[in-house]
Structures are given as structure tokens and as C-alpha cells.
Scaffold this motif. Structure first.
Motif, PDB file in Angstrom:
ATOM      1  N   GLU A   1      47.038  24.140  38.509  1.00  0.00           N
ATOM      2  CA  GLU A   1      47.297  25.038  37.808  1.00  0.00           C
ATOM      3  C   GLU A   1      45.823  25.124  37.183  1.00  0.00           C
ATOM      4  O   GLU A   1      45.397  27.157  36.716  1.00  0.00           O
ATOM      5  N   VAL A   2      44.558  24.673  38.211  1.00  0.00           N
ATOM      6  CA  VAL A   2      42.955  25.676  37.995  1.00  0.00           C
ATOM      7  C   VAL A   2      43.253  26.810  39.147  1.00  0.00           C
ATOM      8  O   VAL A   2      42.677  28.253  39.189  1.00  0.00           O
ATOM      9  N   CYS A   3      44.231  26.556  40.216  1.00  0.00           N
ATOM     10  CA  CYS A   3      43.800  27.246  41.568  1.00  0.00           C
ATOM     11  C   CYS A   3      44.387  27.897  41.441  1.00  0.00           C
ATOM     12  O   CYS A   3      44.382  29.780  41.474  1.00  0.00           O
ATOM     13  N   PHE A   4      45.779  28.324  40.443  1.00  0.00           N
ATOM     14  CA  PHE A   4      46.133  29.593  39.721  1.00  0.00           C
ATOM     15  C   PHE A   4      45.444  30.669  38.558  1.00  0.00           C
ATOM     16  O   PHE A   4      45.838  32.079  38.994  1.00  0.00           O
ATOM     17  N   GLY A   5      44.120  29.181  37.720  1.00  0.00           N
ATOM     18  CA  GLY A   5      44.124  30.477  37.048  1.00  0.00           C
ATOM     19  C   GLY A   5      42.870  31.441  38.400  1.00  0.00           C
ATOM     20  O   GLY A   5      42.481  32.786  37.261  1.00  0.00           O
ATOM     21  N   LYS A   6      42.424  30.939  39.331  1.00  0.00           N
ATOM     22  CA  LYS A   6      40.973  31.730  40.033  1.00  0.00           C
ATOM     23  C   LYS A   6      42.238  32.415  40.217  1.00  0.00           C
ATOM     24  O   LYS A   6      41.633  33.548  40.530  1.00  0.00           O
ATOM     25  N   LEU A   7      43.881  32.370  41.591  1.00  0.00           N
ATOM     26  CA  LEU A   7      44.439  33.154  41.114  1.00  0.00           C
ATOM     27  C   LEU A   7      44.098  34.672  40.134  1.00  0.00           C
ATOM     28  O   LEU A   7      43.706  36.018  41.151  1.00  0.00           O
ATOM     29  N   GLU A   8      44.999  34.059  39.372  1.00  0.00           N
ATOM     30  CA  GLU A   8      44.529  35.412  37.930  1.00  0.00           C
ATOM     31  C   GLU A   8      43.530  36.019  37.787  1.00  0.00           C
ATOM     32  O   GLU A   8      43.273  37.196  38.042  1.00  0.00           O
ATOM     33  N   GLU A   9      41.975  35.449  38.355  1.00  0.00           N
ATOM     34  CA  GLU A   9      41.364  36.065  38.337  1.00  0.00           C
ATOM     35  C   GLU A   9      40.695  36.816  39.580  1.00  0.00           C
ATOM     36  O   GLU A   9      40.375  38.446  39.398  1.00  0.00           O
ATOM     37  N   LYS A  10      41.354  36.635  40.569  1.00  0.00           N
ATOM     38  CA  LYS A  10      41.396  37.324  42.129  1.00  0.00           C
ATOM     39  C   LYS A  10      42.228  38.895  41.890  1.00  0.00           C
ATOM     40  O   LYS A  10      42.194  39.909  41.797  1.00  0.00           O
ATOM     41  N   VAL A  11      43.121  38.195  40.474  1.00  0.00           N
ATOM     42  CA  VAL A  11      44.127  39.689  41.125  1.00  0.00           C
ATOM     43  C   VAL A  11      44.338  40.850  40.147  1.00  0.00           C
ATOM     44  O   VAL A  11      43.622  41.831  39.670  1.00  0.00           O
ATOM     45  N   ALA A  12      43.259  40.456  38.815  1.00  0.00           N
ATOM     46  CA  ALA A  12      43.136  40.271  37.834  1.00  0.00           C
ATOM     47  C   ALA A  12      41.621  41.699  37.569  1.00  0.00           C
ATOM     48  O   ALA A  12      41.496  43.311  37.466  1.00  0.00           O
ATOM     49  N   ARG A  13      41.123  41.279  38.897  1.00  0.00           N
ATOM     50  CA  ARG A  13      39.872  41.704  39.374  1.00  0.00           C
ATOM     51  C   ARG A  13      39.851  43.541  39.979  1.00  0.00           C
ATOM     52  O   ARG A  13      39.141  44.140  39.824  1.00  0.00           O
ATOM     53  N   THR A  14      41.639  43.386  41.019  1.00  0.00           N
ATOM     54  CA  THR A  14      42.013  44.123  41.465  1.00  0.00           C
ATOM     55  C   THR A  14      43.213  45.474  40.896  1.00  0.00           C
ATOM     56  O   THR A  14      43.717  46.439  40.992  1.00  0.00           O
ATOM     57  N   ASP A  15      43.414  44.448  39.471  1.00  0.00           N
ATOM     58  CA  ASP A  15      44.575  45.422  38.790  1.00  0.00           C
ATOM     59  C   ASP A  15      44.090  46.351  37.450  1.00  0.00           C
ATOM     60  O   ASP A  15      43.529  46.182  37.207  1.00  0.00           O
ATOM     61  N   GLY A  16      44.825  47.119  37.769  1.00  0.00           N
ATOM     62  CA  GLY A  16      44.381  48.325  37.258  1.00  0.00           C
ATOM     63  C   GLY A  16      45.308  48.363  35.577  1.00  0.00           C
ATOM     64  O   GLY A  16      45.441  47.696  35.342  1.00  0.00           O
ATOM     65  N   GLU A  17      46.255  49.462  36.117  1.00  0.00           N
ATOM     66  CA  GLU A  17      47.015  49.593  35.391  1.00  0.00           C
ATOM     67  C   GLU A  17      48.654  48.793  34.999  1.00  0.00           C
ATOM     68  O   GLU A  17      49.049  48.846  33.747  1.00  0.00           O
TER      69      GLU A  17
END
Length: 260
Positions: free
Chosen positions: A184-200
Motif C-alpha cells: 500500500e505504501v508502494c502504491f502511494g508512492k506511485l500515486e505521487e509519481k503519477v500525480a507529478r506528471t498528471d495534468g488535467e
């Protein structure tokens, strides 16, 4: 016609996260293809037969052959247009060979390296997932692959500790609890990584699909297929990070065609 080489299981459907990266690519581009199923012990011989090279080197220095791989043959002339392995290299080839289809890799070097680094690193950023999924895959592994898979993946994960079969990796209630908490922690880090590139939009680069999304999608469909769509485990994953991962995979639904 393109032949996609994939690994069978007792489920009768594609399951490999790595091969799904190429399935998604072919389906997204609407490129016709067929599947040839290859059990693990035969991968090297089949790829050599088609002059498809290795994708790496084993710990003992010998070549490592892996799937996905494709063989592209001209239907009219029988000419072999391409024979290659590795989902990233296949994606680059398909972008070039089918320029009228939606491109999934960027043309600039910086963007290309970003995609490659993400593709190469995602699974290794989720080490708890490997133990969970390798153990879960074993019961549905095709008989011709089970012995090979057990030894090869145990060596990948725990060979340095002298564990030579997946069946010998400790996996009681406490081990599972810790692994799932860490995942679950790993997926949280993935979420952060994707969010940094995620626009609209929902995707890795915002509102447009790129190869990185098929890397994530391959991981998610692997989990859903092996754990079971109605399982408590998949329900847990799909609900993490505000339900992002369930929505993410649903967003790729039109590219599920399996061409088996």
C-alpha cells in the motif's frame, strides 16, 4: 501479420504483466495480431528459432531470453519485417512501423528516457508485490511452466539467501500482512509519481495515453487476473488512493482485446 509470443496459464486468458504492455500497445493502435503461447522452458528455443535476441544477461553471464516478443511478417511476400523482444523496444518499433496510428512514445530524447526509466523501474519499486504475485501465480501456472517459474523467480527474489523454490519462501499470515502493508505504501508512492506528471486527466502525462500507462495497466490487470476480480485483495488495491487504480484500469477497458 504480427505474432505476439505470450505465456499460457490454466486460466485460459493472458495474465503476464510484461506481455500486457505489448497487448495494450497493439490494441491501442488497432494493429491486427495473433498469439502464440510458449511455456517458460521453451522461450529461449522459440526466440532463437525466430532470430529474436536476448533482453539481458543472467547472473551466470549467459543470455536471458524473455517475453513479450513479436514476429512481424509481410502477408504478401513472407518477408520478415521485424523480430524483437522487450515491450519498450516493441513499442518504439510499432510507433515507427505504423506512423498513422496513435503514437505512445515521445519523439524527444528527454521524454523517451523518462518513459524508459519508468518502465524499467516500476516493478522493482514495488518489491512486496513480487512476492505476493509470484506466490499467487503458482497455482494457475501451466504445468509446463510451473517448475521453471518456481526456481527462476525464487532465484530472482531470494537466491542470495539460499531459497531456491517459491514454495519455500515463508508466506504465513504475518508475512502476508507485512507485505500488503508495504505494498500500500508502494502504491502511494506511485500515486505521487503519477500525480507529478498528471495534468488535467488520469494518465501518466495527463490527458493523453503514453507507454507508461500501459506499464501501469499491465501491472494492474496482472493483479486483477491472478487475484480474481471479485477477490478481497483486488478490491483492496482498486480502492487505494481514492479508488484511482480501479478507475485507471477501467479507463483502459477498450484496449482489453486479447487476440488469442
Amino acid at each position: 501479420m504480427i505474432t505476439l509470443f505470450d505465456i499460457p496459464s490454466t486460466l485460459g486468458v493472458p495474465w503476464s504483466s510484461n506481455v500486457w504492455k505489448t497487448r495494450f500497445t497493439l490494441n491501442y493502435k488497432r494493429i491486427p495480431y495473433k498469439t502464440e503461447w510458449v511455456v517458460y522452458p521453451d522461450i529461449e528455443a522459440v526466440l532463437k528459432k525466430h532470430n529474436i535476441g536476448p533482453t539481458g544477461t543472467k547472473g551466470d553471464g549467459t543470455p536471458y531470453y524473455s517475453l513479450p516478443a513479436i514476429l512481424h511478417v509481410d502477408d504478401a511476400t513472407g518477408e520478415i519485417k521485424a523480430a524483437l523482444a522487450d515491450s519498450f523496444h516493441i513499442a518504439a518499433y510499432l510507433d515507427k512501423a505504423y506512423p498513422d496510428t496513435p503514437r505512445i512514445l515521445p519523439e524527444d530524447e528527454e521524454g523517451l528516457q523518462e518513459q524508459k526509466a519508468f518502465a524499467d523501474g516500476l516493478l522493482w519499486d514495488m518489491m512486496p508485490l513480487l512476492t505476493i504475485m509470484f506466490k499467487a501465480v503458482m497455482p494457475v501456472m501451466n504445468e509446463g511452466s510451473r517448475e521453471y517459474f518456481s526456481k527462476a523467480r525464487a532465484m530472482n527474489l531470494y537466491g542470495v539467501y539460499g531459497v531456491h523454490r517459491l514454495e519455500n519462501i515463508p508466506y504465513g499470515e504475518e508475512e502476508r500482512r507485512v507485505l500488503w502493508k508495504d505494498l500500500e505504501v508502494c502504491f502511494g508512492k506511485l500515486e505521487e509519481k503519477v500525480a507529478r506528471t498528471d495534468g488535467e486527466g488520469v494518465w501518466f502525462k495527463g490527458d493523453r495515453i503514453t507507454f507508461a500507462d500501459f506499464v501501469i495497466g499491465g501491472l494492474l490487470i496482472w493483479m486483477r487476473t491472478i487475484l480474481g476480480e471479485n477477490s478481497e485483495e483486488w478490491g483492496r488495491v482498486s480502492a487505494w488512493n481514492g479508488g484511482r487504480w480501479g478507475r485507471f484500469l477501467e479507463g483502459l477497458k477498450e484496449y482489453y482485446d486479447t487476440a488469442v
